[in-house]
Design an enzyme around this catalytic site. Structure first.
Site, PDB file in Angstrom:
ATOM      1  N   SER A   1       0.825  -1.204   0.000  1.00 20.22           N
ATOM      2  CA  SER A   1       0.000   0.000   0.000  1.00 20.22           C
ATOM      3  C   SER A   1       0.867   1.266   0.000  1.00 20.22           C
ATOM      4  O   SER A   1       2.022   1.248   0.431  1.00 20.22           O
ATOM      5  CB  SER A   1      -0.922   0.005   1.223  1.00 20.22           C
ATOM      6  OG  SER A   1      -1.691  -1.176   1.250  1.00 20.22           O
TER       7      SER A   1
HETATM    8  N1  SAM Z   1      -0.713  -4.272   3.837  1.00 23.37           N
HETATM    9  C1  SAM Z   1       0.013  -4.919   2.765  1.00 23.37           C
HETATM   10  C2  SAM Z   1       1.409  -4.405   2.651  1.00 23.37           C
HETATM   11  O1  SAM Z   1       1.805  -3.538   3.441  1.00 23.37           O
HETATM   12  O2  SAM Z   1       2.125  -4.901   1.779  1.00 23.37           O
HETATM   13  C3  SAM Z   1      -0.711  -4.767   1.469  1.00 23.37           C
HETATM   14  C4  SAM Z   1      -1.768  -5.746   1.336  1.00 23.37           C
HETATM   15  S1  SAM Z   1      -2.384  -5.936  -0.306  1.00 23.37           S
HETATM   16  C5  SAM Z   1      -3.058  -4.374  -0.654  1.00 23.37           C
HETATM   17  C6  SAM Z   1      -3.782  -6.985   0.110  1.00 23.37           C
HETATM   18  C7  SAM Z   1      -3.403  -8.395   0.447  1.00 23.37           C
HETATM   19  O3  SAM Z   1      -4.587  -9.070   0.878  1.00 23.37           O
HETATM   20  C8  SAM Z   1      -2.885  -9.203  -0.721  1.00 23.37           C
HETATM   21  O4  SAM Z   1      -1.616  -9.720  -0.416  1.00 23.37           O
HETATM   22  C9  SAM Z   1      -3.912 -10.305  -0.915  1.00 23.37           C
HETATM   23  O5  SAM Z   1      -3.383 -11.538  -1.346  1.00 23.37           O
HETATM   24  C10 SAM Z   1      -4.495 -10.411   0.486  1.00 23.37           C
HETATM   25  N2  SAM Z   1      -5.821 -11.043   0.569  1.00 23.37           N
HETATM   26  C11 SAM Z   1      -6.873 -10.912  -0.279  1.00 23.37           C
HETATM   27  N3  SAM Z   1      -7.911 -11.651   0.161  1.00 23.37           N
HETATM   28  C12 SAM Z   1      -7.510 -12.254   1.316  1.00 23.37           C
HETATM   29  C13 SAM Z   1      -8.139 -13.139   2.244  1.00 23.37           C
HETATM   30  N4  SAM Z   1      -9.382 -13.579   2.084  1.00 23.37           N
HETATM   31  N5  SAM Z   1      -7.422 -13.556   3.306  1.00 23.37           N
HETATM   32  C14 SAM Z   1      -6.132 -13.128   3.490  1.00 23.37           C
HETATM   33  N6  SAM Z   1      -5.503 -12.301   2.645  1.00 23.37           N
HETATM   34  C15 SAM Z   1      -6.169 -11.857   1.566  1.00 23.37           C
END
Ligand code: SAM
Length: 219
Positions: free
Chosen positions: A66
């Site tokens: 992000s």
């Molecule tokens: N906060 C993170 C960082 O600092 O890098 C960014 C996160 S990214 C925007 C969103 C993440 O949520 C992705 O890695 C994606 O694979 C994960 N994600 C999506 N659906 C999910 C779920 N049901 N359970 C766990 N993780 C999930």
């Protein structure tokens, strides 16, 4: 060429403090956590400045780390005091996890993509964080085993608020979650629990990758 320290200082001053992030503990954590280590392929010296730019960046698997401002803003909304147990859903690169781990007692972080979770764990282990538990699973039902949580932070966009997450909030706990249409933009919801009453405030507009799973988007 700016050093990592200079890049982090500029990020904090021009992207965060000047846009209204005021909690000095959050600003200090953003200064301390080395963002470039969380971005695969971008941590070479020639690309270092990109890592501290005012934007989300690709981390592979179609996912993103992000934007610094969004990480700081969501963290500040939690109003952490240091004693909290936090559930993070969407480990991604592990960068937000590190910022949380600087400011609370314990972080349980869930990621559905095993490779991303493994990579994040390696970086955070190398940085010597001891207060993080990594789980590979669909986080849309939360993580019952460690509930209740003082805070739950979802870093992917949901079509609606999963009821299970509200149930896993401790009294006076806060849930931060982007909710809305994945093809346009979402709103950041701030949900507070007081006893069995939940109040919802809509904060800023945002754009996140989808929260995919049983109680999220289905693709
Ligand atoms: N906060 C993170 C960082 O600092 O890098 C960014 C996160 S990214 C925007 C969103 C993440 O949520 C992705 O890695 C994606 O694979 C994960 N994600 C999506 N659906 C999910 C779920 N049901 N359970 C766990 N993780 C999930």
């Amino acid at each position: 060429m700016d050093s990592v320290k200079a890049l982090a200082q500029k990020m904090v001053k021009f992207q965060l403090a000047s846009r209204g992030i005021y909690d000095s503990k959050v600003l200090d954590a953003m200064l301390k956590v080395p963002r470039h280590l969380f971005i695969p392929g971008k941590n070479l010296s020639k690309n270092l400045a990109d890592c501290y730019a005012d934007t989300p960046l690709s981390i592979g698997h179609g996912q993103t780390i992000s934007q610094p401002y969004m990480v700081a803003y969501m963290t500040e909304l939690l109003e952490l005091r240091g004693h909290e147990k936090i559930l993070e859903i969407g480990t991604g690169s592990g960068y937000q996890t590190a910022v949380l781990a600087e400011l609370c007692r314990k972080v349980i972080t869930i990621e559905r993509i095993k490779d991303l979770s493994g990579r994040a764990q390696k970086v955070l282990d190398d940085l010597n964080y001891k207060n993080i538990i990594f789980i590979v699973a669909d986080g849309t039902s939360g993580y019952e085993r460690e509930a209740l949580y003082d805070a739950i932070l979802v870093t992917a966009a949901a079509p609606s608020v999963p009821v299970m997450l509200k149930k896993q909030l401790a009294d006076n706990g806060k849930l931060i979650i982007p909710v809305g249409d994945i093809s346009t933009y979402q709103e950041l919801y701030v949900i507070k629990r007081e006893g069995n009453t939940f109040s919802t405030q809509k904060s800023i507009g945002c754009r996140f990758v989808p929260l995919i799973g049983k109680n999220g988007y289905k693709y």
